[in-house]
Design a protein around this motif. Structure first.
Motif, short mmCIF file in Angstrom:
data_model
loop_
_atom_site.label_atom_id
_atom_site.label_comp_id
_atom_site.label_asym_id
_atom_site.label_seq_id
_atom_site.Cartn_x
_atom_site.Cartn_y
_atom_site.Cartn_z
N UNK A 96 5.17 -13.27 -51.06
CA UNK A 96 3.99 -12.45 -50.75
C UNK A 96 4.20 -11.02 -51.25
N UNK A 97 5.43 -10.52 -51.15
CA UNK A 97 5.74 -9.16 -51.64
C UNK A 97 5.57 -9.09 -53.17
N UNK A 98 5.95 -10.17 -53.86
CA UNK A 98 5.72 -10.23 -55.32
C UNK A 98 4.23 -10.14 -55.63
N UNK A 99 3.43 -10.87 -54.88
CA UNK A 99 1.98 -10.83 -55.10
C UNK A 99 1.40 -9.45 -54.80
N UNK A 100 1.86 -8.84 -53.73
CA UNK A 100 1.39 -7.49 -53.39
C UNK A 100 1.78 -6.48 -54.47
N UNK A 101 2.96 -6.69 -55.03
CA UNK A 101 3.43 -5.81 -56.11
C UNK A 101 2.57 -6.00 -57.36
N UNK A 102 2.29 -7.25 -57.71
CA UNK A 102 1.47 -7.55 -58.89
C UNK A 102 0.08 -6.94 -58.76
N UNK A 103 -0.52 -7.07 -57.58
CA UNK A 103 -1.87 -6.54 -57.39
C UNK A 103 -1.85 -5.00 -57.31
N UNK A 104 -0.76 -4.44 -56.80
CA UNK A 104 -0.63 -2.97 -56.73
C UNK A 104 -0.59 -2.36 -58.14
N UNK A 105 0.08 -3.06 -59.06
CA UNK A 105 0.12 -2.60 -60.46
C UNK A 105 -1.30 -2.60 -61.03
N UNK A 106 -2.02 -3.67 -60.74
CA UNK A 106 -3.37 -3.85 -61.29
C UNK A 106 -4.34 -2.76 -60.84
N UNK A 107 -4.24 -2.38 -59.56
CA UNK A 107 -5.22 -1.43 -59.01
C UNK A 107 -4.63 -0.04 -58.77
N UNK A 108 -3.36 0.14 -59.19
CA UNK A 108 -2.67 1.41 -59.03
C UNK A 108 -2.58 1.86 -57.56
N UNK A 109 -2.18 0.93 -56.70
CA UNK A 109 -2.00 1.24 -55.27
C UNK A 109 -0.55 1.57 -54.98
N UNK A 110 -0.34 2.37 -53.97
CA UNK A 110 1.01 2.71 -53.50
C UNK A 110 1.37 1.70 -52.39
N UNK A 111 2.49 1.00 -52.56
CA UNK A 111 2.89 -0.03 -51.60
C UNK A 111 4.00 0.48 -50.69
N UNK A 112 3.74 0.44 -49.39
CA UNK A 112 4.75 0.82 -48.39
C UNK A 112 5.23 -0.47 -47.73
N UNK A 113 6.52 -0.71 -47.82
CA UNK A 113 7.09 -2.00 -47.41
C UNK A 113 8.16 -1.78 -46.34
N UNK A 114 8.16 -2.62 -45.33
CA UNK A 114 9.13 -2.50 -44.24
C UNK A 114 10.33 -3.40 -44.49
N UNK A 115 11.51 -2.84 -44.29
CA UNK A 115 12.73 -3.63 -44.43
C UNK A 115 13.62 -3.42 -43.20
N UNK A 116 14.89 -3.78 -43.31
CA UNK A 116 15.70 -3.93 -42.10
C UNK A 116 17.16 -3.51 -42.29
N UNK A 117 17.80 -3.18 -41.18
CA UNK A 117 19.24 -2.91 -41.18
C UNK A 117 20.05 -4.17 -41.48
N UNK A 118 19.43 -5.35 -41.34
CA UNK A 118 20.15 -6.61 -41.54
C UNK A 118 20.47 -6.91 -43.01
#
Length: 299
Positions: A96-118
């Motif tokens: 899903x993150x790959x898809x969000x990245x691909x669409x962000x490139x297309x529409x020039x959106x800034x993607x904020x993504x949550x990650x973890x200490x794990x």
């Protein structure tokens, strides 16, 4: 006016973000993406009931909205469940993150993504953003791979790594450590808590604020968000009891080995917050101070 899509808008962070951004409707037009019905208790934003694991539907819906920012709070975060169902974990946490990245490139959106200490192995604690990841669990590995998707892309992105997020929102689908400890102790039940794992818990209101600051500053790169002091999980439970005036003697220490968990957990994580202090001008407080803020909100 910034258009913002929040994936996972029914979750703890999702609902907290809705509340924060909708206080400033002059600057944010908010779209919440989640499965099923809107559980936020509010109707002053555009809710989109969507299965984000449906590639075409996800991409087409985002392209139609053409957001300036996408905040991806959706993830499979149950550590043992990820170990047991790697396929489902990969789909939500990486694909899903790959898809969000691909669409962000297309529409020039800034993607904020949550990650973890794990993503870290827990051998040292107080990790910097530049420290080398070495996940012990499949969940940690999936989140590291999701970070790599962004790092290898040409989009504007912010990665916010966080630890043990807690808080309370309108309609909760699952609990968190603070609510669980309060609930058990209020019922007079004895609880066993590990004393050989160390964390820096994160108040969800702070995490939501860090997302908003990242948007407002168009901050790029990786930032660590948590409270500011490393505590054992046993100490975390004791502090909850103290702040909420509950019986500390009901909390009994145990070791990680006795839990027989499916996936291994890092012993000592915690973050060095100096980059967050400097880059986001954000200065998290101690867990105890945050607990007092949370208690006031619950009253």
């Amino acid at each position: 006016m910034n258009k913002v899509i929040i994936t996972g808008s029914n979750g703890l962070l999702g609902q907290s973000l809705l509340k924060l951004l909708l206080q400033d409707k002059e600057n944010y037009e908010v779209f919440g993406f989640s499965k099923g019905k809107n559980r936020s208790g509010r109707e002053d934003f555009t809710y989109v009931s969507i299965d984000i694991t449906n590639k075409e539907n996800l991409k087409n819906t985002i392209i139609e909205i053409k957001p300036d920012f996408i905040i991806n709070t959706a993830a499979m975060t149950q550590v043992d469940a990820c170990e047991n169902d790697k396929k489902a974990c990969d789909l939500l946490n990486i694909t899903v993150v790959k898809w969000l990245t691909e669409v962000s490139i297309k529409i020039n959106a800034h993607l904020i993504h949550l990650s973890t200490d794990f993503i870290f192995d827990g051998k040292k604690g107080y990790y910097k953003e530049t420290d080398t990841p070495n996940p012990l669990s499949y969940y940690g590995l999936s989140k590291l791979k999701s970070e790599e998707v962004l790092l290898d892309s040409n989009i504007n992105y912010t990665i916010l790594r966080t630890i043990l997020v807690y808080g309370k929102v309108f309609d909760m689908s699952r609990s968190n450590i603070v609510l669980w400890v309060i609930s058990m102790l209020k019922q007079g039940k004895e609880i066993t808590i590990v004393d050989d794992q160390f964390r820096m818990p994160t108040y969800v209101d702070d995490l939501a604020l860090a997302c908003k600051i990242s948007m407002d500053k168009k901050a790029k790169g990786i930032f660590h968000i948590s409270s500011n002091k490393l505590l054992s999980v046993f100490e975390i439970a004791q502090q909850i009891a103290e702040v909420f005036n509950l019986d500390k003697s009901l909390i009994k220490p145990i070791t990680t080995l006795t839990l027989n968990q499916t996936a291994p957990r890092p012993a000592k994580t915690g973050f060095d917050l100096s980059k967050t202090n400097k880059g986001l001008e954000f200065y998290p407080k101690s867990f105890k101070e945050d607990l007092h803020r949370f208690k006031e909100k619950l009253m």
